[in-house]
Design a protein around this motif. Structure first.
Motif, PDB file in Angstrom:
ATOM      1  N   PRO A  56     -26.231 -28.709   5.144  1.00  0.00           N
ATOM      2  CA  PRO A  56     -25.409 -29.419   6.121  1.00  0.00           C
ATOM      3  C   PRO A  56     -24.032 -29.744   5.533  1.00  0.00           C
ATOM      4  O   PRO A  56     -23.906 -30.026   4.344  1.00  0.00           O
ATOM      5  CB  PRO A  56     -26.182 -30.698   6.418  1.00  0.00           C
ATOM      6  N   ALA A  57     -23.044 -29.698   6.385  1.00  0.00           N
ATOM      7  CA  ALA A  57     -21.662 -29.945   5.957  1.00  0.00           C
ATOM      8  C   ALA A  57     -21.516 -31.316   5.317  1.00  0.00           C
ATOM      9  O   ALA A  57     -22.160 -32.275   5.730  1.00  0.00           O
ATOM     10  CB  ALA A  57     -20.715 -29.816   7.143  1.00  0.00           C
ATOM     11  N   GLY A  58     -20.684 -31.380   4.332  1.00  0.00           N
ATOM     12  CA  GLY A  58     -20.386 -32.637   3.646  1.00  0.00           C
ATOM     13  C   GLY A  58     -19.196 -33.296   4.293  1.00  0.00           C
ATOM     14  O   GLY A  58     -18.871 -32.999   5.433  1.00  0.00           O
ATOM     15  N   GLU A 101     -30.700 -34.798   0.340  1.00  0.00           N
ATOM     16  CA  GLU A 101     -31.743 -34.247  -0.525  1.00  0.00           C
ATOM     17  C   GLU A 101     -32.061 -32.844  -0.043  1.00  0.00           C
ATOM     18  O   GLU A 101     -32.496 -32.640   1.090  1.00  0.00           O
ATOM     19  CB  GLU A 101     -33.021 -35.089  -0.522  1.00  0.00           C
ATOM     20  N   VAL A 102     -31.861 -31.872  -0.929  1.00  0.00           N
ATOM     21  CA  VAL A 102     -32.129 -30.468  -0.621  1.00  0.00           C
ATOM     22  C   VAL A 102     -33.533 -30.139  -1.117  1.00  0.00           C
ATOM     23  O   VAL A 102     -33.852 -30.366  -2.280  1.00  0.00           O
ATOM     24  CB  VAL A 102     -31.091 -29.556  -1.310  1.00  0.00           C
ATOM     25  N   LEU A 162     -32.304 -42.828   7.691  1.00  0.00           N
ATOM     26  CA  LEU A 162     -33.126 -41.773   7.130  1.00  0.00           C
ATOM     27  C   LEU A 162     -33.366 -40.702   8.180  1.00  0.00           C
ATOM     28  O   LEU A 162     -33.856 -40.997   9.270  1.00  0.00           O
ATOM     29  CB  LEU A 162     -34.467 -42.363   6.658  1.00  0.00           C
ATOM     30  N   GLY A 163     -32.992 -39.464   7.840  1.00  0.00           N
ATOM     31  CA  GLY A 163     -33.185 -38.368   8.779  1.00  0.00           C
ATOM     32  C   GLY A 163     -33.596 -37.092   8.057  1.00  0.00           C
ATOM     33  O   GLY A 163     -33.336 -36.930   6.866  1.00  0.00           O
ATOM     34  N   PHE A 164     -34.229 -36.200   8.800  1.00  0.00           N
ATOM     35  CA  PHE A 164     -34.723 -34.952   8.222  1.00  0.00           C
ATOM     36  C   PHE A 164     -34.443 -33.797   9.162  1.00  0.00           C
ATOM     37  O   PHE A 164     -34.406 -33.974  10.381  1.00  0.00           O
ATOM     38  CB  PHE A 164     -36.230 -35.048   7.962  1.00  0.00           C
ATOM     39  N   ALA A 165     -34.274 -32.600   8.588  1.00  0.00           N
ATOM     40  CA  ALA A 165     -34.056 -31.401   9.394  1.00  0.00           C
ATOM     41  C   ALA A 165     -34.555 -30.185   8.634  1.00  0.00           C
ATOM     42  O   ALA A 165     -34.569 -30.159   7.406  1.00  0.00           O
ATOM     43  CB  ALA A 165     -32.569 -31.240   9.719  1.00  0.00           C
ATOM     44  N   VAL A 166     -34.939 -29.175   9.398  1.00  0.00           N
ATOM     45  CA  VAL A 166     -35.305 -27.886   8.824  1.00  0.00           C
ATOM     46  C   VAL A 166     -34.002 -27.125   8.582  1.00  0.00           C
ATOM     47  O   VAL A 166     -33.088 -27.145   9.411  1.00  0.00           O
ATOM     48  CB  VAL A 166     -36.212 -27.089   9.786  1.00  0.00           C
ATOM     49  N   ALA A 167     -33.911 -26.468   7.439  1.00  0.00           N
ATOM     50  CA  ALA A 167     -32.729 -25.669   7.109  1.00  0.00           C
ATOM     51  C   ALA A 167     -33.186 -24.355   6.494  1.00  0.00           C
ATOM     52  O   ALA A 167     -34.167 -24.318   5.752  1.00  0.00           O
ATOM     53  CB  ALA A 167     -31.830 -26.422   6.128  1.00  0.00           C
ATOM     54  N   VAL A 201     -29.675 -41.460   4.045  1.00  0.00           N
ATOM     55  CA  VAL A 201     -30.240 -40.294   3.372  1.00  0.00           C
ATOM     56  C   VAL A 201     -30.649 -39.258   4.407  1.00  0.00           C
ATOM     57  O   VAL A 201     -31.297 -39.580   5.408  1.00  0.00           O
ATOM     58  CB  VAL A 201     -31.461 -40.679   2.510  1.00  0.00           C
ATOM     59  N   HIS A 202     -30.262 -38.018   4.155  1.00  0.00           N
ATOM     60  CA  HIS A 202     -30.616 -36.898   5.024  1.00  0.00           C
ATOM     61  C   HIS A 202     -31.333 -35.862   4.166  1.00  0.00           C
ATOM     62  O   HIS A 202     -30.784 -35.397   3.170  1.00  0.00           O
ATOM     63  CB  HIS A 202     -29.361 -36.299   5.661  1.00  0.00           C
ATOM     64  N   GLY A 203     -32.566 -35.514   4.531  1.00  0.00           N
ATOM     65  CA  GLY A 203     -33.333 -34.528   3.790  1.00  0.00           C
ATOM     66  C   GLY A 203     -33.458 -33.236   4.572  1.00  0.00           C
ATOM     67  O   GLY A 203     -33.646 -33.260   5.791  1.00  0.00           O
ATOM     68  N   VAL A 204     -33.331 -32.113   3.863  1.00  0.00           N
ATOM     69  CA  VAL A 204     -33.518 -30.808   4.486  1.00  0.00           C
ATOM     70  C   VAL A 204     -34.521 -29.999   3.664  1.00  0.00           C
ATOM     71  O   VAL A 204     -34.611 -30.147   2.450  1.00  0.00           O
ATOM     72  CB  VAL A 204     -32.196 -30.018   4.624  1.00  0.00           C
ATOM     73  N   ASP A 205     -35.278 -29.146   4.367  1.00  0.00           N
ATOM     74  CA  ASP A 205     -36.262 -28.306   3.702  1.00  0.00           C
ATOM     75  C   ASP A 205     -36.502 -27.075   4.568  1.00  0.00           C
ATOM     76  O   ASP A 205     -36.277 -27.113   5.791  1.00  0.00           O
ATOM     77  CB  ASP A 205     -37.580 -29.073   3.504  1.00  0.00           C
ATOM     78  N   ILE A 206     -36.988 -25.998   3.938  1.00  0.00           N
ATOM     79  CA  ILE A 206     -37.292 -24.770   4.675  1.00  0.00           C
ATOM     80  C   ILE A 206     -38.651 -24.826   5.365  1.00  0.00           C
ATOM     81  O   ILE A 206     -38.932 -24.011   6.229  1.00  0.00           O
ATOM     82  CB  ILE A 206     -37.227 -23.529   3.759  1.00  0.00           C
ATOM     83  N   ASP A 207     -39.476 -25.794   5.003  1.00  0.00           N
ATOM     84  CA  ASP A 207     -40.835 -25.896   5.526  1.00  0.00           C
ATOM     85  C   ASP A 207     -40.876 -26.852   6.718  1.00  0.00           C
ATOM     86  O   ASP A 207     -40.845 -28.080   6.559  1.00  0.00           O
ATOM     87  CB  ASP A 207     -41.768 -26.382   4.412  1.00  0.00           C
ATOM     88  N   ALA A 208     -40.978 -26.289   7.917  1.00  0.00           N
ATOM     89  CA  ALA A 208     -40.944 -27.087   9.147  1.00  0.00           C
ATOM     90  C   ALA A 208     -42.093 -28.088   9.228  1.00  0.00           C
ATOM     91  O   ALA A 208     -41.908 -29.207   9.731  1.00  0.00           O
ATOM     92  CB  ALA A 208     -40.963 -26.173  10.372  1.00  0.00           C
ATOM     93  N   GLU A 209     -43.266 -27.716   8.733  1.00  0.00           N
ATOM     94  CA  GLU A 209     -44.405 -28.640   8.787  1.00  0.00           C
ATOM     95  C   GLU A 209     -44.162 -29.855   7.903  1.00  0.00           C
ATOM     96  O   GLU A 209     -44.462 -30.987   8.304  1.00  0.00           O
ATOM     97  CB  GLU A 209     -45.690 -27.922   8.365  1.00  0.00           C
ATOM     98  N   LYS A 210     -43.620 -29.659   6.720  1.00  0.00           N
ATOM     99  CA  LYS A 210     -43.327 -30.786   5.835  1.00  0.00           C
ATOM    100  C   LYS A 210     -42.228 -31.662   6.428  1.00  0.00           C
ATOM    101  O   LYS A 210     -42.299 -32.889   6.356  1.00  0.00           O
ATOM    102  CB  LYS A 210     -42.945 -30.291   4.443  1.00  0.00           C
ATOM    103  N   VAL A 211     -41.220 -31.057   7.016  1.00  0.00           N
ATOM    104  CA  VAL A 211     -40.143 -31.830   7.628  1.00  0.00           C
ATOM    105  C   VAL A 211     -40.683 -32.659   8.792  1.00  0.00           C
ATOM    106  O   VAL A 211     -40.285 -33.813   8.976  1.00  0.00           O
ATOM    107  CB  VAL A 211     -38.986 -30.911   8.078  1.00  0.00           C
TER     108      VAL A 211
END
Length: 175
Positions: free
Chosen positions: A59-61, A4-5, A48-53, A25-35
């Protein structure tokens, strides 16, 4: 594997991981606080994992599905098209790109949506985004998805009974 981008607080990612057994499911977002909120809520879930991007860095497919929920309008039109192309390029054979966003029609709903987003992004600053919104017709985004190599691109309005002009686009990579 689902990416999820623009996952924000991770609501869609968490929902997908909970409802789809066997899916990671891996979620990425530009907002570090939300992540950080999303990651804390996910706990130690192995699915389920999350990262700041950084914006536009994915992230590579390969991914079996890539999902964007209410993200594109925060980018200008070239940025939207580039992100769709990047997402399509990350899909595995048979993979699916799902885009849920806002339309420009009906116009009265689009005006309500623009007002809400102006308050959210510019006044309250609860959503990171550009100073200007770029709401694009679903048919135009569907053309971009086809040009990115996706097949079977289909659109569906989701706004019946709602004040906002929701729609979804789905496209697939040939298996």
């Amino acid at each position: 594997r689902v990416l999820e981008v623009g996952c924000g607080h991770g609501l869609f990612s968490a929902y997908a991981a909970q409802c789809l057994p066997g899916v990671t499911v891996h979620g990425v977002d530009i907002d570090a606080e939300k992540v950080a909120v999303a990651a804390a809520a996910a706990g130690s879930s192995p699915r389920l994992g999350f990262a700041v991007a950084e914006s536009g860095v994915l992230p590579a497919g390969p991914w079996d599905a890539v999902v964007l929920v209410d993200v594109l309008y925060l980018l200008d039109e070239p940025g939207q098209r580039a992100l769709l192309e990047s997402c399509a390029a990350l899909l595995a054979p048979g993979g699916v790109l799902v885009v849920k966003d806002m339309s420009t029609r009906p116009r009265w709903k689009a005006r309500v949506n623009r007002l809400q987003e102006t308050v959210s992004v510019r006044v309250l600053r609860i959503t990171a985004g550009s100073a200007e919104f770029a709401f694009v017709e679903p048919d135009e985004r569907a053309r971009w998805m086809r040009a990115a190599g996706l097949t079977g691109v289909r659109a569906r309005r989701l706004d019946r009974g709602r004040a906002h002009p929701h729609h979804v686009l789905v496209g697939e990579v040939a298996a």
